[in-house]
Write a protein that holds these residues in place. Structure first.
Motif, PDB file in Angstrom:
ATOM      1  N   GLY A 179       0.805  -1.204   0.000  1.00 18.71           N
ATOM      2  CA  GLY A 179       0.000   0.000   0.000  1.00 18.71           C
ATOM      3  C   GLY A 179       0.839   1.255   0.000  1.00 18.71           C
ATOM      4  O   GLY A 179       2.068   1.214  -0.002  1.00 18.71           O
ATOM      5  N   ASP A 180       0.160   2.390   0.009  1.00 22.07           N
ATOM      6  CA  ASP A 180       0.770   3.703  -0.073  1.00 22.07           C
ATOM      7  C   ASP A 180       0.831   4.336   1.315  1.00 22.07           C
ATOM      8  O   ASP A 180      -0.204   4.522   1.958  1.00 22.07           O
ATOM      9  CB  ASP A 180      -0.069   4.573  -1.020  1.00 22.07           C
ATOM     10  CG  ASP A 180       0.502   5.971  -1.202  1.00 22.07           C
ATOM     11  OD1 ASP A 180       1.519   6.303  -0.562  1.00 22.07           O
ATOM     12  OD2 ASP A 180      -0.082   6.726  -1.995  1.00 22.07           O
ATOM     13  N   ARG A 181       2.026   4.681   1.758  1.00 22.84           N
ATOM     14  CA  ARG A 181       2.208   5.271   3.091  1.00 22.84           C
ATOM     15  C   ARG A 181       1.378   6.548   3.267  1.00 22.84           C
ATOM     16  O   ARG A 181       0.878   6.843   4.360  1.00 22.84           O
ATOM     17  CB  ARG A 181       3.701   5.551   3.319  1.00 22.84           C
ATOM     18  CG  ARG A 181       4.013   6.445   4.513  1.00 22.84           C
ATOM     19  CD  ARG A 181       3.490   5.807   5.795  1.00 22.84           C
ATOM     20  NE  ARG A 181       3.620   6.717   6.923  1.00 22.84           N
ATOM     21  CZ  ARG A 181       4.686   6.795   7.702  1.00 22.84           C
ATOM     22  NH1 ARG A 181       5.727   6.028   7.463  1.00 22.84           N
ATOM     23  NH2 ARG A 181       4.718   7.626   8.717  1.00 22.84           N
ATOM     24  N   ALA A 182       1.207   7.315   2.196  1.00 26.79           N
ATOM     25  CA  ALA A 182       0.466   8.559   2.297  1.00 26.79           C
ATOM     26  C   ALA A 182      -1.013   8.332   2.594  1.00 26.79           C
ATOM     27  O   ALA A 182      -1.710   9.263   3.006  1.00 26.79           O
ATOM     28  CB  ALA A 182       0.614   9.369   1.007  1.00 26.79           C
ATOM     29  N   ARG A 183      -1.490   7.081   2.418  1.00 27.30           N
ATOM     30  CA  ARG A 183      -2.890   6.752   2.681  1.00 27.30           C
ATOM     31  C   ARG A 183      -2.963   5.643   3.723  1.00 27.30           C
ATOM     32  O   ARG A 183      -3.740   4.706   3.623  1.00 27.30           O
ATOM     33  CB  ARG A 183      -3.578   6.319   1.376  1.00 27.30           C
ATOM     34  CG  ARG A 183      -3.651   7.445   0.344  1.00 27.30           C
ATOM     35  CD  ARG A 183      -4.032   6.966  -1.049  1.00 27.30           C
ATOM     36  NE  ARG A 183      -5.108   5.988  -1.004  1.00 27.30           N
ATOM     37  CZ  ARG A 183      -5.028   4.758  -1.545  1.00 27.30           C
ATOM     38  NH1 ARG A 183      -3.890   4.380  -2.134  1.00 27.30           N
ATOM     39  NH2 ARG A 183      -6.049   3.934  -1.489  1.00 27.30           N
ATOM     40  N   LEU A 184      -2.157   5.785   4.758  1.00 27.35           N
ATOM     41  CA  LEU A 184      -1.997   4.733   5.763  1.00 27.35           C
ATOM     42  C   LEU A 184      -3.329   4.314   6.374  1.00 27.35           C
ATOM     43  O   LEU A 184      -3.587   3.124   6.595  1.00 27.35           O
ATOM     44  CB  LEU A 184      -1.040   5.226   6.858  1.00 27.35           C
ATOM     45  CG  LEU A 184      -0.393   4.185   7.772  1.00 27.35           C
ATOM     46  CD1 LEU A 184       0.507   3.253   6.981  1.00 27.35           C
ATOM     47  CD2 LEU A 184       0.412   4.886   8.869  1.00 27.35           C
TER      48      LEU A 184
END
Length: 337
Positions: free
Chosen positions: A50-55
């Motif tokens: 996944g994307d860290r910015a959308r944890l």
């Protein structure tokens, strides 16, 4: 224990993942799935992509794993830290955030962004932090909001989710994507009889740590409840000068040349590091050694041997072929070398 690592597939992470898994912990790694390490996790280690910015979007996946401890290997900004704490506040027992010795005012002096007198004593976990916020702003577009001081304040400021901070030195070893050792190794491979360093930089001391020892420290702070609400340094006890560091590389590689120095006034401007080299970065590591029993797991010579072996097998992509050393040779002749 169930331990979730955010990151974990680039440099330090793979070593920490392996050590935790080998110790019998149940490990999961959250990452983007695009680094080479993402495809080679140890057997039994779970992967959450996944994307860290959308944890926060991955809360259900995290809740399904139910971590006892979350280790965040790359919290760069205050926003990163807030998202971290919000995501895991009612899910994990503790958060470990990996920080850096660049939080200190002394490090700001090295980079000439902080004022004040030079300090000579080793830094402790209570040493003065940087006053200036966003140290890379205007210099690194990719780190406009980077600030580990703000990260630490957020992680250590939430009572409902205890935090632990581990402040790292300069880290070297296999999988170092910055190839910190290679510029000197390349000169040795080219058969240079000497390596020329500006004299102030040659005397500058900067705390270092071998990556497998750093991974060991991460495992200690993640699995020992005594680390709750604590801040720790980790680094080698011997803080080498740059000259001593290059000499260690040469000794292990088998280089028979020598390190020579010259005043900044004798060198081209681009050869002189723009640092305040009178300000050393030495870390006092007594706390983690005393409280958690940390010791280096790898002898200094073996650490360097493993590092050089990896660098020789994985040279940087932009390695130069046929470097023109004529300017250095003329300078050395003028200096009487």
């Amino acid at each position: 224990m169930k331990i979730l690592l955010l990151g974990g597939t680039r440099f330090i992470g793979p070593h920490a993942v392996k050590r935790l898994a080998d110790a019998g912990h149940e490990v999961a790694v959250f990452n983007r799935g695009i680094t080479p390490g993402a495809a080679s996790l140890p057997q039994g280690v779970a992967s959450i992509t996944g994307d860290r910015a959308r944890l926060g979007d991955y809360r259900e996946a995290f809740r399904s794993f139910a971590p006892d401890v979350v280790v965040d290997l790359f919290p760069y900004t205050e926003a990163d830290a807030r998202l971290l704490m919000e995501t895991f506040q009612d899910m994990a027992g503790r958060v470990v955030a990996i920080s850096s010795c660049d939080v200190y005012q002394a490090f700001g002096r090295v980079n000439k962004i902080e004022s004040g007198p030079i300090t000579t004593e080793p830094l402790t976990e209570q040493s003065t932090l940087c006053d200036k916020r966003y140290p890379f702003r205007g210099h690194r577009p990719d780190r406009e909001y980077y600030d580990k001081v703000l990260v630490e304040q957020v992680v250590m400021g939430q009572q409902s989710l205890p935090g632990t901070i581990l402040r790292l030195p300069m880290v070297y070893g296999p999988h170092d994507y910055q190839h910190r050792v290679y510029p000197y190794l390349q000169q040795m491979r080219d058969g240079r009889p000497f390596i020329l360093i500006e004299e102030g930089f040659a005397a500058w001391r900067w705390a270092r740590g071998y990556v497998e020892d750093i991974a060991h420290a991460i495992c200690l702070v993640a699995t020992d409840d005594r680390a709750k609400n604590q801040i720790y340094h980790v680094a080698e006890e011997q803080c080498l000068s740059m000259r001593e560091w290059v000499e260690r590389i040469g000794s292990v590689y088998g280089w028979d040349g020598k390190v020579i120095t010259a005043p900044a006034a004798e060198l081209p401007t681009e050869w002189v590091p723009q640092l305040e080299t009178k300000q050393h970065i030495q870390l006092d590591t007594a706390k983690i050694r005393r409280e958690l029993g940390y010791t280096e797991q790898t002898a200094a010579e073996e650490s360097m041997r493993r590092t050089l072996a990896w660098e020789l097998d994985h040279p940087p992509e932009n390695v130069w072929q046929g470097i023109d050393y004529s300017t250095e040779d003329k300078l050395a002749e003028r200096l009487g070398v």
